[in-house]
Design a protein around this motif. Structure first.
Motif, PDB file in Angstrom:
ATOM      1  N   ASP A   6       0.816  -1.205   0.000  1.00 37.23           N
ATOM      2  CA  ASP A   6       0.000   0.000   0.000  1.00 37.23           C
ATOM      3  C   ASP A   6       0.854   1.260   0.000  1.00 37.23           C
ATOM      4  O   ASP A   6       0.491   2.271  -0.559  1.00 37.23           O
ATOM      5  CB  ASP A   6      -0.923   0.018   1.223  1.00 37.23           C
ATOM      6  N   ALA A   7       2.024   1.198   0.666  1.00 37.04           N
ATOM      7  CA  ALA A   7       2.888   2.368   0.768  1.00 37.04           C
ATOM      8  C   ALA A   7       3.429   2.775  -0.596  1.00 37.04           C
ATOM      9  O   ALA A   7       3.654   3.950  -0.854  1.00 37.04           O
ATOM     10  CB  ALA A   7       4.037   2.095   1.736  1.00 37.04           C
ATOM     11  N   ALA A  14      -4.330   3.572  -7.383  1.00 33.38           N
ATOM     12  CA  ALA A  14      -4.879   4.652  -6.556  1.00 33.38           C
ATOM     13  C   ALA A  14      -6.102   5.266  -7.235  1.00 33.38           C
ATOM     14  O   ALA A  14      -7.121   5.508  -6.589  1.00 33.38           O
ATOM     15  CB  ALA A  14      -3.811   5.711  -6.300  1.00 33.38           C
ATOM     16  N   LEU A  15      -6.006   5.506  -8.541  1.00 34.10           N
ATOM     17  CA  LEU A  15      -7.125   6.087  -9.286  1.00 34.10           C
ATOM     18  C   LEU A  15      -8.335   5.155  -9.248  1.00 34.10           C
ATOM     19  O   LEU A  15      -9.462   5.605  -9.046  1.00 34.10           O
ATOM     20  CB  LEU A  15      -6.715   6.378 -10.730  1.00 34.10           C
ATOM     21  N   GLN A  16      -8.100   3.852  -9.428  1.00 34.44           N
ATOM     22  CA  GLN A  16      -9.173   2.873  -9.370  1.00 34.44           C
ATOM     23  C   GLN A  16      -9.902   2.937  -8.035  1.00 34.44           C
ATOM     24  O   GLN A  16     -11.135   2.972  -7.993  1.00 34.44           O
ATOM     25  CB  GLN A  16      -8.594   1.456  -9.530  1.00 34.44           C
ATOM     26  N   GLU A 114     -11.501  10.211   3.030  1.00 34.58           N
ATOM     27  CA  GLU A 114     -10.039  10.241   2.923  1.00 34.58           C
ATOM     28  C   GLU A 114      -9.509   8.812   2.916  1.00 34.58           C
ATOM     29  O   GLU A 114     -10.003   7.958   3.647  1.00 34.58           O
ATOM     30  CB  GLU A 114      -9.443  10.990   4.116  1.00 34.58           C
ATOM     31  N   SER A 115      -8.533   8.560   2.087  1.00 32.06           N
ATOM     32  CA  SER A 115      -7.926   7.231   2.043  1.00 32.06           C
ATOM     33  C   SER A 115      -6.477   7.363   1.604  1.00 32.06           C
ATOM     34  O   SER A 115      -6.038   8.413   1.136  1.00 32.06           O
ATOM     35  CB  SER A 115      -8.687   6.328   1.072  1.00 32.06           C
ATOM     36  N   ALA A 120      -2.195   9.244  -2.202  1.00 36.64           N
ATOM     37  CA  ALA A 120      -1.204   8.880  -3.218  1.00 36.64           C
ATOM     38  C   ALA A 120      -1.510   9.570  -4.544  1.00 36.64           C
ATOM     39  O   ALA A 120      -0.611  10.081  -5.216  1.00 36.64           O
ATOM     40  CB  ALA A 120      -1.159   7.367  -3.400  1.00 36.64           C
ATOM     41  N   LEU A 121      -2.786   9.605  -4.911  1.00 40.65           N
ATOM     42  CA  LEU A 121      -3.193  10.238  -6.167  1.00 40.65           C
ATOM     43  C   LEU A 121      -2.949  11.748  -6.126  1.00 40.65           C
ATOM     44  O   LEU A 121      -2.431  12.326  -7.082  1.00 40.65           O
ATOM     45  CB  LEU A 121      -4.669   9.945  -6.445  1.00 40.65           C
ATOM     46  N   MET A 122      -3.283  12.383  -5.014  1.00 40.00           N
ATOM     47  CA  MET A 122      -3.070  13.828  -4.879  1.00 40.00           C
ATOM     48  C   MET A 122      -1.582  14.177  -4.867  1.00 40.00           C
ATOM     49  O   MET A 122      -1.177  15.182  -5.456  1.00 40.00           O
ATOM     50  CB  MET A 122      -3.751  14.360  -3.621  1.00 40.00           C
TER      51      MET A 122
END
Length: 131
Positions: A6-7, A14-16, A114-115, A120-122
């Motif tokens: 996940d890291a 991430a987009l998915q 928030e996740s 990660a995406l931002m």
């Protein structure tokens, strides 16, 4: 082991996850008409456009609206994949997507919650600075 995976989440995964969460919270606008309305009303947080879209006026409209309202734009390769991620498909008993409808544009109006995928995406979008 799962925590390490996940890291180092890649942008596609991430987009998915972000699109799936937004879909659950009713925060997606799918298709040109819904997307253009959301972009024009400045309700959008993120716009995802398929590179496989062959209608140039469609692409120019979405890019112009994103640029005008400073909304982050992310491009993906395949409209079928984008349609699947946006929930435009039927799932069979095994959970595999069937009858996938292509989607050239998806706008996220509400991220839901928030996740780690959203973070990660931002981070990716900030590093790429796509406005």
């Amino acid at each position: 082991m799962a925590a390490e995976g996940d890291a180092t989440m890649d942008v596609t995964t991430a987009l998915q996850e972000v699109l799936k969460t937004a879909l659950i919270h009713d925060g997606l606008a799918r298709g040109l008409h819904e997307a253009a309305k959301a972009l024009d009303k400045r309700q959008a947080h993120l716009c995802v456009l398929a590179s496989s879209c062959n209608e140039q006026s469609y692409v120019r409209l979405v890019e112009a609206l994103c640029a005008e309202h400073q909304i982050k734009l992310l491009k993906v390769e395949d409209s079928k994949k984008l349609g699947e991620w946006a929930g435009l498909c039927k799932l069979d008993k095994e959970g595999k997507a069937r009858k996938v409808v292509g989607c050239s544009c998806v706008v996220v109006k509400d991220f839901g919650k928030e996740s780690q995928a959203l973070d990660a995406l931002m981070d990716y979008l900030k590093s790429k600075n796509t406005i």
